[in-house]
Design a protein around this motif. Structure first.
Motif, PDB file in Angstrom:
ATOM      1  N   SER A 163       0.857  -1.177   0.000  1.00  0.00           N
ATOM      2  CA  SER A 163       0.000   0.000   0.000  1.00  0.00           C
ATOM      3  C   SER A 163       0.899   1.234   0.000  1.00  0.00           C
ATOM      4  O   SER A 163       1.775   1.371   0.856  1.00  0.00           O
ATOM      5  N   CYS A 164       0.676   2.094  -0.961  1.00  0.00           N
ATOM      6  CA  CYS A 164       1.532   3.273  -1.125  1.00  0.00           C
ATOM      7  C   CYS A 164       1.408   4.199   0.076  1.00  0.00           C
ATOM      8  O   CYS A 164       0.334   4.394   0.638  1.00  0.00           O
ATOM      9  N   MET A 165       2.533   4.792   0.474  1.00  0.00           N
ATOM     10  CA  MET A 165       2.550   5.664   1.642  1.00  0.00           C
ATOM     11  C   MET A 165       1.898   7.017   1.359  1.00  0.00           C
ATOM     12  O   MET A 165       1.597   7.769   2.280  1.00  0.00           O
ATOM     13  N   HIS A 166       1.639   7.329   0.087  1.00  0.00           N
ATOM     14  CA  HIS A 166       1.076   8.634  -0.242  1.00  0.00           C
ATOM     15  C   HIS A 166      -0.449   8.638  -0.063  1.00  0.00           C
ATOM     16  O   HIS A 166      -0.974   9.321   0.811  1.00  0.00           O
ATOM     17  N   ARG A 167      -1.192   7.851  -0.865  1.00  0.00           N
ATOM     18  CA  ARG A 167      -2.644   7.762  -0.701  1.00  0.00           C
ATOM     19  C   ARG A 167      -3.132   6.324  -0.608  1.00  0.00           C
ATOM     20  O   ARG A 167      -4.299   6.034  -0.835  1.00  0.00           O
ATOM     21  N   GLY A 168      -2.198   5.406  -0.394  1.00  0.00           N
ATOM     22  CA  GLY A 168      -2.634   4.040  -0.106  1.00  0.00           C
ATOM     23  C   GLY A 168      -2.860   3.138  -1.295  1.00  0.00           C
ATOM     24  O   GLY A 168      -3.241   1.982  -1.132  1.00  0.00           O
ATOM     25  N   MET A 169      -2.620   3.643  -2.496  1.00  0.00           N
ATOM     26  CA  MET A 169      -2.822   2.794  -3.678  1.00  0.00           C
ATOM     27  C   MET A 169      -2.048   1.486  -3.535  1.00  0.00           C
ATOM     28  O   MET A 169      -0.937   1.467  -2.997  1.00  0.00           O
ATOM     29  N   ARG A 170      -2.651   0.419  -4.038  1.00  0.00           N
ATOM     30  CA  ARG A 170      -1.964  -0.872  -4.074  1.00  0.00           C
ATOM     31  C   ARG A 170      -0.783  -0.736  -5.036  1.00  0.00           C
ATOM     32  O   ARG A 170      -0.984  -0.494  -6.228  1.00  0.00           O
ATOM     33  N   VAL A 171       0.408  -0.852  -4.503  1.00  0.00           N
ATOM     34  CA  VAL A 171       1.610  -0.572  -5.289  1.00  0.00           C
ATOM     35  C   VAL A 171       1.839  -1.628  -6.368  1.00  0.00           C
ATOM     36  O   VAL A 171       2.210  -1.313  -7.490  1.00  0.00           O
ATOM     37  N   CYS A 172       1.622  -2.887  -6.005  1.00  0.00           N
ATOM     38  CA  CYS A 172       1.863  -3.954  -6.971  1.00  0.00           C
ATOM     39  C   CYS A 172       0.586  -4.754  -7.175  1.00  0.00           C
ATOM     40  O   CYS A 172      -0.003  -5.244  -6.217  1.00  0.00           O
ATOM     41  N   ARG A 173       0.156  -4.851  -8.429  1.00  0.00           N
ATOM     42  CA  ARG A 173      -1.074  -5.596  -8.715  1.00  0.00           C
ATOM     43  C   ARG A 173      -0.816  -6.837  -9.554  1.00  0.00           C
ATOM     44  O   ARG A 173      -1.721  -7.398 -10.128  1.00  0.00           O
ATOM     45  N   TYR A 174       0.429  -7.265  -9.615  1.00  0.00           N
ATOM     46  CA  TYR A 174       0.769  -8.536 -10.248  1.00  0.00           C
ATOM     47  C   TYR A 174       0.934  -9.582  -9.147  1.00  0.00           C
ATOM     48  O   TYR A 174       1.151  -9.239  -7.986  1.00  0.00           O
ATOM     49  N   ASP A 175       0.849 -10.840  -9.508  1.00  0.00           N
ATOM     50  CA  ASP A 175       0.977 -11.898  -8.506  1.00  0.00           C
ATOM     51  C   ASP A 175       2.439 -12.193  -8.188  1.00  0.00           C
ATOM     52  O   ASP A 175       2.775 -12.580  -7.076  1.00  0.00           O
ATOM     53  N   GLU A 176       3.281 -12.065  -9.184  1.00  0.00           N
ATOM     54  CA  GLU A 176       4.700 -12.360  -8.999  1.00  0.00           C
ATOM     55  C   GLU A 176       5.452 -11.846 -10.215  1.00  0.00           C
ATOM     56  O   GLU A 176       4.830 -11.525 -11.233  1.00  0.00           O
ATOM     57  N   GLY A 177       6.772 -11.763 -10.127  1.00  0.00           N
ATOM     58  CA  GLY A 177       7.553 -11.294 -11.269  1.00  0.00           C
ATOM     59  C   GLY A 177       8.942 -10.886 -10.827  1.00  0.00           C
ATOM     60  O   GLY A 177       9.413 -11.279  -9.762  1.00  0.00           O
ATOM     61  N   ASN A 178       9.576 -10.093 -11.675  1.00  0.00           N
ATOM     62  CA  ASN A 178      10.908  -9.586 -11.372  1.00  0.00           C
ATOM     63  C   ASN A 178      10.924  -8.120 -11.771  1.00  0.00           C
ATOM     64  O   ASN A 178      10.437  -7.765 -12.844  1.00  0.00           O
ATOM     65  N   THR A 179      11.440  -7.262 -10.906  1.00  0.00           N
ATOM     66  CA  THR A 179      11.409  -5.825 -11.185  1.00  0.00           C
ATOM     67  C   THR A 179      12.564  -5.119 -10.488  1.00  0.00           C
ATOM     68  O   THR A 179      13.018  -5.583  -9.442  1.00  0.00           O
ATOM     69  N   PRO A 180      13.064  -4.016 -11.057  1.00  0.00           N
ATOM     70  CA  PRO A 180      14.071  -3.246 -10.325  1.00  0.00           C
ATOM     71  C   PRO A 180      13.422  -2.338  -9.276  1.00  0.00           C
ATOM     72  O   PRO A 180      14.049  -1.942  -8.306  1.00  0.00           O
ATOM     73  N   ILE A 181      12.124  -2.034  -9.467  1.00  0.00           N
ATOM     74  CA  ILE A 181      11.496  -0.978  -8.661  1.00  0.00           C
ATOM     75  C   ILE A 181       9.978  -1.168  -8.657  1.00  0.00           C
ATOM     76  O   ILE A 181       9.427  -1.730  -9.602  1.00  0.00           O
ATOM     77  N   PHE A 182       9.311  -0.735  -7.584  1.00  0.00           N
ATOM     78  CA  PHE A 182       7.845  -0.742  -7.569  1.00  0.00           C
ATOM     79  C   PHE A 182       7.360   0.689  -7.734  1.00  0.00           C
ATOM     80  O   PHE A 182       7.645   1.550  -6.907  1.00  0.00           O
ATOM     81  N   SER A 183       6.639   0.931  -8.811  1.00  0.00           N
ATOM     82  CA  SER A 183       6.219   2.288  -9.107  1.00  0.00           C
ATOM     83  C   SER A 183       4.714   2.395  -8.927  1.00  0.00           C
ATOM     84  O   SER A 183       3.961   1.623  -9.510  1.00  0.00           O
ATOM     85  N   CYS A 184       4.262   3.338  -8.111  1.00  0.00           N
ATOM     86  CA  CYS A 184       2.836   3.443  -7.788  1.00  0.00           C
ATOM     87  C   CYS A 184       2.061   3.984  -8.993  1.00  0.00           C
ATOM     88  O   CYS A 184       2.427   5.009  -9.570  1.00  0.00           O
ATOM     89  N   PRO A 185       0.963   3.307  -9.378  1.00  0.00           N
ATOM     90  CA  PRO A 185       0.202   3.738 -10.560  1.00  0.00           C
ATOM     91  C   PRO A 185      -0.521   5.077 -10.362  1.00  0.00           C
ATOM     92  O   PRO A 185      -0.953   5.672 -11.336  1.00  0.00           O
ATOM     93  N   TYR A 186      -0.682   5.553  -9.110  1.00  0.00           N
ATOM     94  CA  TYR A 186      -1.511   6.739  -8.883  1.00  0.00           C
ATOM     95  C   TYR A 186      -0.734   8.026  -9.171  1.00  0.00           C
ATOM     96  O   TYR A 186      -1.013   8.732 -10.140  1.00  0.00           O
ATOM     97  N   HIS A 187       0.261   8.358  -8.340  1.00  0.00           N
ATOM     98  CA  HIS A 187       1.034   9.585  -8.582  1.00  0.00           C
ATOM     99  C   HIS A 187       2.500   9.310  -8.882  1.00  0.00           C
ATOM    100  O   HIS A 187       3.268  10.236  -9.067  1.00  0.00           O
ATOM    101  N   GLY A 188       2.866   8.028  -8.855  1.00  0.00           N
ATOM    102  CA  GLY A 188       4.201   7.679  -9.320  1.00  0.00           C
ATOM    103  C   GLY A 188       5.307   7.623  -8.287  1.00  0.00           C
ATOM    104  O   GLY A 188       6.476   7.575  -8.657  1.00  0.00           O
TER     105      GLY A 188
END
Ligand code: FES
Ligand SMILES: [Fe+2]
Lengths: 451, 178
Positions: A87-112
Motif C-alpha cells: 500500500s503506497c505511503m502517499h494515498r494508499g494505492m496498491r503498489v503492486c497488482r501482479y501476482d509475482e515477477g521480477n522488477t528493479p522498482i515498484f512504481s505506484c500507478p496513482y502519482h508515481g
C-alpha cells in the motif's frame, strides 16, 4: 469492540470454557470478534508469507497476504528477503497488482512514487517543484514487517516487534514441521514449491479449517466417497500409501500449535509407496532407509497434518502441502491459498507423480478437499442463527487422556481426541483477551505452560 | 463464387454444424446427469487441462497461465481420474455433490480452428451455472480449446483446455467439469 476489555475477558472465559471443554459458536460467526481478531491475532502472530524458491533471483517478488492485507515479498540486490505492506505511503494505492515477477522498482500507478526492492522511497515526481525538495524520503518507505525469519526455505513474518522470536514462538512445532520441510531422506531442508499458487474463496470462518488441520482424525466419514473411488499414489488405491503398523497421535503444543501424526511400532520394515511409477517407488524406498539413518529413533515419527497457529496449516507427506487460511473481510469468508512442495533434487518421475496426486487430492478440484469445503461452509452457516448460537460446540473427546511421551513433544492423545482443537482455542482466547504480548505471556504462564 | 468454392463453403458449414451439435450433445449429457454416457465420450488418451491464471505485467503474458504437466493447475489429468470424479459423484456420499447440483452448460462462439479430417480443433466459450442445495449459485465463465477425434464412427474428446476467466477462484470448489 463495543465491549470493555474487562467484559471481553470475562466473556472469553465463558466462550472458551476450560471446565466443560466447549467453545461458543459466536467466535466463528460474530463480525465484531472477526474485526478484533485482525488486530489481536493477525497483526500480532508469526504468519507464513511464501517459499524462498518463489523468489530465487534478486529482483524477484511474490505478492502474498498477512491476514486480510496484501504484502509484497521481495529479494533485493544483496539477496536479502523483505516483506512490505502492499500500500503506497502517499494515498494508499496498491503498489503492486501482479501476482509475482521480477522488477528493479515498484512504481505506484496513482502519482508515481517509487520504491526500491528494500522498500525505501526512491522516486517522487516533481520532488523539487512540488515538494520544494522538503519531503524526508527516508521516513516514507513502505511499511516493513517488524520481524522476519527463514526456516528451511519458508519465509515468515510478524508485524509485532514485541512478539517472541520465531524459534521461541514455534518451539517444538519445528520438530514436526521438519517432516514437511526436510528431504524425504531426512537431510535438512531442500524443498521447492511447484510453480503457481491455488487461491479460492470459501464461505466459512478460517478457524473451521484451522481446527480441522489441528487435530481432526475423526472426520473419516467426510471422505468416504473418495476412499471408495481410490486416488492414492500407488495405482490409485486408497487415499494415500500405507505406513505399516503405527499408532496415530495428536500433539498439543505451546502457542496454540497442534499436530497429528503416526508413531511407527517395532522395527517398521518398508511399506511400498509411490507404486504408480517404478522410478518413484525405488526412490521412495531408498529415501525411507536413508531417513532412518539420518533421523535415528526420530524416524519413527511420521507427520500427518498440523496447524501452526493461527493459519498455517499443512500436510507433511501425501500430499505435501502448505494450506494458508486467510480471513477475507467477514466472519464467514475465507481465502485459501495452496502450495505444494517436493524435494528439489527428486527425480522428475517423482515430481510428476506427486503433482498429479496432489491436484486430484487437494484444493477446490481435489476429490478429498471438495467435501471438506462443503462441510466447513455449511457448518458455519448453520451456526449463525439465534437458537443455533446458544449451543456451544463440544470438544470433550479424549479430554482425560493427555499424556507425555518420550519421543513426541507436546501433550499427547493417542487415537482420536479434541484437545488439539480446544488447545488452539484456549490460546486464541488468551490472545483476544490481551492488549499486548506482555499480557499474552502472563496469561500463558498462569495457565501452566505446555512443553 | 465458383461452384467449387460454393461446395467447399457448404462442406465447411456442414462440418461446423456437426461439431457444434456434438458439443451441445456432450453438454446435455452432463447436465442431464447421464454421467456414464458422458465418460464414454472421452478418448482413452484424453487430456483435460485447466490452468491457474496469474496477474502478470503487460508483455509477460506467456506466464499468465500455469503450465500443463509441470506447474500447479486447477485440473491436469487423463481419463482414469476424470472417470474417478464421475464415480465419486455416483457413490451418493460425495457431500459436495450430494444432493446433486443443478448444472447448466451454455456453449457459444463455436469456431472450428483446424480440420484434419478425423481430428478437429474447436474453440468455444462457456457460461456454466451451478446451483445447489437452496440458494448457492456459482457462475463459471471462460473459453475452451478442444480437440475432437473420430473413433469408430463417433466423435470423442481427445483434449480439452479450459481457461476459466478468474484469478482467485470465486467458488468454494470445482465439483463439476466445465
Ligand atoms: S497513492 Fe501512490 S503516489 Fe499517490
Ligand atoms: Fe478432510
Amino acid at each position: 469492540m463495543a465491549m470493555s476489555d474487562a467484559a471481553l475477558e470475562q466473556a472469553l472465559e465463558r466462550w472458551v470454557d476450560h471446565g466443560r471443554r466447549t467453545v461458543t459458536r459466536s467466535i466463528f460467526v460474530d463480525e465484531e470478534l472477526y474485526q478484533l481478531e485482525q488486530e489481536r491475532v493477525f497483526a500480532r502472530c508469526w504468519l507464513f508469507i511464501g517459499h524462498e524458491s518463489q523468489i530465487s533471483k534478486p529482483g524477484d517478488y511474490f505478492v502474498s497476504r498477512m491476514g486480510e492485507e496484501s504484502v509484497i515479498m521481495t529479494r533485493d540486490r544483496q539477496g536479502e528477503v523483505h516483506v512490505f505492506l502492499n500500500s503506497c505511503m502517499h494515498r494508499g494505492m496498491r503498489v503492486c497488482r501482479y501476482d509475482e515477477g521480477n522488477t528493479p522498482i515498484f512504481s505506484c500507478p496513482y502519482h508515481g512514487w517509487s520504491y526500491a526492492l528494500d522498500g525505501s522511497l526512491v522516486g517522487v515526481p516533481y520532488f523539487k517543484e512540488a515538494y520544494r525538495s522538503e519531503l524526508n524520503k527516508s521516513e516514507w518507505g513502505l511499511v516493513e514487517v517488524a520481524q522476519i525469519a527463514n526456516y528451511k526455505g519458508t519465509i515468515w513474518a510478524t508485524w509485532d516487534k514485541a512478539a517472541p522470536n520465531f524459534q521461541e514462538y514455534m518451539g517444538h512445532m519445528l520438530f514436526y514441521m521438519d517432516d514437511l520441510l526436510d528431504g524425504r531422506d531426512g537431510t535438512p531442508g531442500g524443498s521447492e514449491a511447484y510453480g503457481g499458487v491455488q487461491k479460492w474463496i470459501t464461505p466459512t470462518n478460517w478457524k473451521s479449517a484451522a481446527e480441522n488441520r489441528a487435530g481432526d482424525f475423526y472426520h473419516g466419514i467426510s471422505h468416504r466417497s473418495v476412499d471408495l473411488v481410490g486416488i492414492g499414489p500407488s495405482a490409485g488405491k486408497g487415499r494415500r500409501d500405507g505406513q505399516g503398523e503405527t499408532l496415530s497421535f495428536n500433539s498439543l503444543l505451546d502457542y496454540g500449535h497442534a499436530m497429528m501424526g503416526s508413531l511407527q511400532l517395532g522395527d517398521a520394515p518398508w511399506t511400498p509407496a509411490l507404486q504408480s511409477n517404478k522410478v518413484a517407488a525405488e526412490w521412495a524406498e531408498h529415501c525411507y532407509y536413508e531417513r532412518k539413518k539420518n533421523y535415528g529413533n526420530r524416524a519413527r515419527v511420521l507427520g500427518s497434518g498440523g496447524n501452526a497457529f493461527p493459519n498455517f496449516s499443512f500436510w507433511c507427506r501425501q500430499p505435501r502441502r502448505i494450506f494458508m487460511l486467510h480471513p477475507a473481510g467477514e466472519a464467514l469468508k475465507s481465502e485459501f491459498w495452496s502450495w505444494f512442495l517436493v524435494d528439489a533434487n527428486a527425480p522428475q518421475e517423482v515430481k510428476d507423480l506427486m503433482r498429479h496426486y496432489s491436484l486430484r487430492y487437494s484444493g477446490p478440484a481435489g476429490m478429498t478437499e471438495q467435501d471438506d469445503m462443503e462441510n466447513w461452509n455449511h457448518a458455519a452457516k448453520a451456526s449463525r442463527g439465534v437458537i443455533a448460537s446458544r449451543q456451544p460446540y463440544n470438544y470433550q473427546m479424549g479430554m482425560h487422556s493427555m499424556e507425555d511421551h518420550p519421543d513426541l513433544p507436546g501433550k499427547i492423545v493417542f487415537g482420536m481426541g479434541e484437545q488439539n482443537q480446544f488447545g488452539m482455542y484456549a490460546f486464541w482466547a488468551d490472545l483476544m483477551a490481551s492488549r499486548d504480548w506482555d499480557e499474552v505471556m502472563a496469561r500463558r504462564q498462569s495457565r501452566g505452560s505446555l512443553p | 463464387m465458383t461452384t467449387e468454392q460454393q461446395q467447399s463453403a457448404m462442406a465447411a458449414m456442414v462440418r461446423h454444424h456437426e461439431i457444434e451439435q456434438f458439443l451441445y450433445y456432450e453438454a446435455s449429457l452432463y447436465d442431464e446427469r447421464r454421467f456414464l454416457e458422458w465418460v464414454d465420450l472421452l478418448a482413452d488418451d484424453v487430456r483435460y487441462f485447466m490452468p491457474l491464471i496469474r496477474n502478470v505485467k503487460f508483455g509477460e503474458h506467456e506466464r499468465e497461465e500455469t503450465r500443463e504437466m509441470e506447474e500447479l493447475n486447477w485440473i491436469d489429468e487423463g481419463k482414469d481420474t476424470l472417470a474417478g470424479r464421475i464415480q465419486q459423484i455416483l457413490t451418493g456420499v460425495h457431500w459436495a455433490e450430494e444432493p446433486l447440483s443443478r448444472i447448466v452448460h451454455s456453449i457459444s462462439n463455436v469456431q472450428v480452428v483446424e480440420d484434419r479430417g478425423d481430428e478437429v480443433d474447436v474453440k468455444c466459450n462457456f457460461v456454466t451455472y451451478r446451483n445447489r442445495v437452496e440458494t448457492e449459485t456459482d457462475l463459471f465463465v471462460g473459453r475452451r480449446e478442444d480437440t475432437l477425434r473420430m473413433v469408430d464412427g463417433s466423435w470423442k474428446i481427445a483434449r480439452r483446455k479450459v481457461i476459466l476467466a478468474q484469478n482467485v477462484l470465486m467458488a468454494k470448489n470445482l465439483t463439476l467439469l466445465l
